[in-house]
Scaffold this motif. Structure first.
Motif, mmCIF file in Angstrom:
data_model
loop_
_atom_site.group_PDB
_atom_site.id
_atom_site.type_symbol
_atom_site.label_atom_id
_atom_site.label_comp_id
_atom_site.label_asym_id
_atom_site.label_seq_id
_atom_site.Cartn_x
_atom_site.Cartn_y
_atom_site.Cartn_z
ATOM 1 N N CYS A 100 48.718 35.956 43.018
ATOM 2 C CA CYS A 100 47.817 37.106 42.975
ATOM 3 C C CYS A 100 48.493 38.322 43.602
ATOM 4 O O CYS A 100 49.370 38.197 44.442
ATOM 5 N N CYS A 133 46.756 40.611 45.215
ATOM 6 C CA CYS A 133 45.895 41.204 46.243
ATOM 7 C C CYS A 133 46.597 41.155 47.612
ATOM 8 O O CYS A 133 47.536 40.390 47.815
ATOM 9 N N CYS A 158 38.693 38.572 46.827
ATOM 10 C CA CYS A 158 39.471 38.775 45.610
ATOM 11 C C CYS A 158 38.975 37.780 44.562
ATOM 12 O O CYS A 158 38.964 36.582 44.804
ATOM 13 N N PHE A 178 40.383 37.041 41.754
ATOM 14 C CA PHE A 178 41.466 36.332 41.068
ATOM 15 C C PHE A 178 41.917 35.086 41.825
ATOM 16 O O PHE A 178 42.297 34.099 41.223
ATOM 17 N N CYS A 179 41.931 35.145 43.157
ATOM 18 C CA CYS A 179 42.462 34.009 43.927
ATOM 19 C C CYS A 179 41.469 33.542 44.989
ATOM 20 O O CYS A 179 41.733 32.601 45.709
HETATM 21 ZN ZN ZN Z 1 43.858 37.731 45.058
#
Ligand code: ZN
Length: 291
Positions: free
Chosen positions: A225, A227, A258, A260-261
């Motif tokens: 990721c 982030c 986050c 995404f992760c």
């Molecule tokens: Zn992330």
């Protein structure tokens, strides 16, 4: 042999045709482990991840490339992103009650785009028509029409792994039309288990046994990721200051997750006020909207 993350670029020197073979196993499984996706959604996400990994490698690009689908009948958002380091991430938002019988059921009415975000230079967005029966055919049509570049994609998923093959005529190099047709016919015979389980070297030498093939260095795509603490803080600093002050009166810390992760970020009022006073932290938050 269990499927392994890999990306192999190859070239038919005599025909001026290049290609790529990608397999996503561990990276794809990590992305799937973060949310409970229904099987058809998980499969499409795997295919989209393979596509973006291959497009990034095809363009030999320094920066990020994303593929996104918005406002589809079942999928309200599909976002996958890759960069030149082989970092991959992606997620899907979907309507749980919607029909997921086929590709069109999932994407109908949606808008898909490919976004190129180079580290230096201008960003570019292309719109991909969603009329075809699967993602590979939509991408094939997009490259033919918009980029005027004959490119053909094959995508598949099986047993929590995803794979893709791509062939492309080299631009301005007089590719051999007969070889192009023959390679397309040969590639259509490939089965999902071969595409996923065989190493690129074995698969390509078996599939294109009659042809001279140059193989480049194998790369390893992976889930990573983009982030960070700084980006999460910047996203908080984008809240209008009046609203931010009010929020900090109501609660001692502000949090940001986050998607995404699923990393969790937490900032105290002190940290936030400090960052607001520091011109370096807040100077470039416009580019960090996707944290
Ligand atoms: Zn992330």
């Amino acid at each position: 042999m269990p499927a392994q993350d890999s990306l192999q670029r190859f070239l038919f020197e005599q025909g001026n045709i290049r290609g790529e073979h990608v397999v996503l196993a561990e990276s794809y499984q990590k992305i799937l482990s973060l949310y409970a996706y229904p099987e058809p959604i998980a499969k499409l996400l795997g295919q989209a991840l393979c596509s973006v990994a291959m497009i990034t490698a095809m363009l030999k690009f320094e920066g990020r490339i994303s593929l996104q689908l918005q406002h589809g009948s079942a999928i309200s958002l599909l976002f996958v992103e890759a960069n030149h380091h082989g970092d991959l991430r992606g997620l899907v938002h979907f309507h749980p009650e919607a029909s997921l019988d086929d590709f069109q059921d999932m994407v109908r009415g949606g808008v898909m785009s490919v976004n190129l975000m180079p580290e230096k230079g201008k960003q570019y967005q292309g719109v991909i028509s969603l009329e075809k029966q699967d993602l590979a055919s939509c991408l094939t049509q997009y490259f033919k029409q918009s980029e005027q570049l004959d490119t053909e994609f094959w995508l598949c998923t099986q047993n929590n792994a995803a794979a893709g093959l791509m062939l492309q005529k080299l631009p301005q190099e007089h590719p051999d039309p007969e070889l192009w047709n023959e390679l397309q016919i040969l590639t259509q015979t490939v089965k999902p288990n071969e595409m996923i389980e065989l190493s690129s070297e074995v698969l390509l030498k078996r599939l294109y046994a009659e042809h001279d093939l140059q193989l480049f260095e194998v790369k390893t795509p992976h889930f990573k990721c983009q982030c960070s603490n700084e980006r999460a803080l910047n996203s908080i600093l984008m809240i209008p200051q009046k609203e931010l002050t009010q929020l900090l009166k109501e609660q001692p810390t502000l949090e940001s997750d986050c998607e995404f992760c699923r990393a969790h970020y937490q900032f105290t009022a002190d940290e936030i006020y400090q960052a607001l006073l520091d011109p370096d932290t807040n100077s470039d938050n416009s580019s960090n909207t996707t944290h």
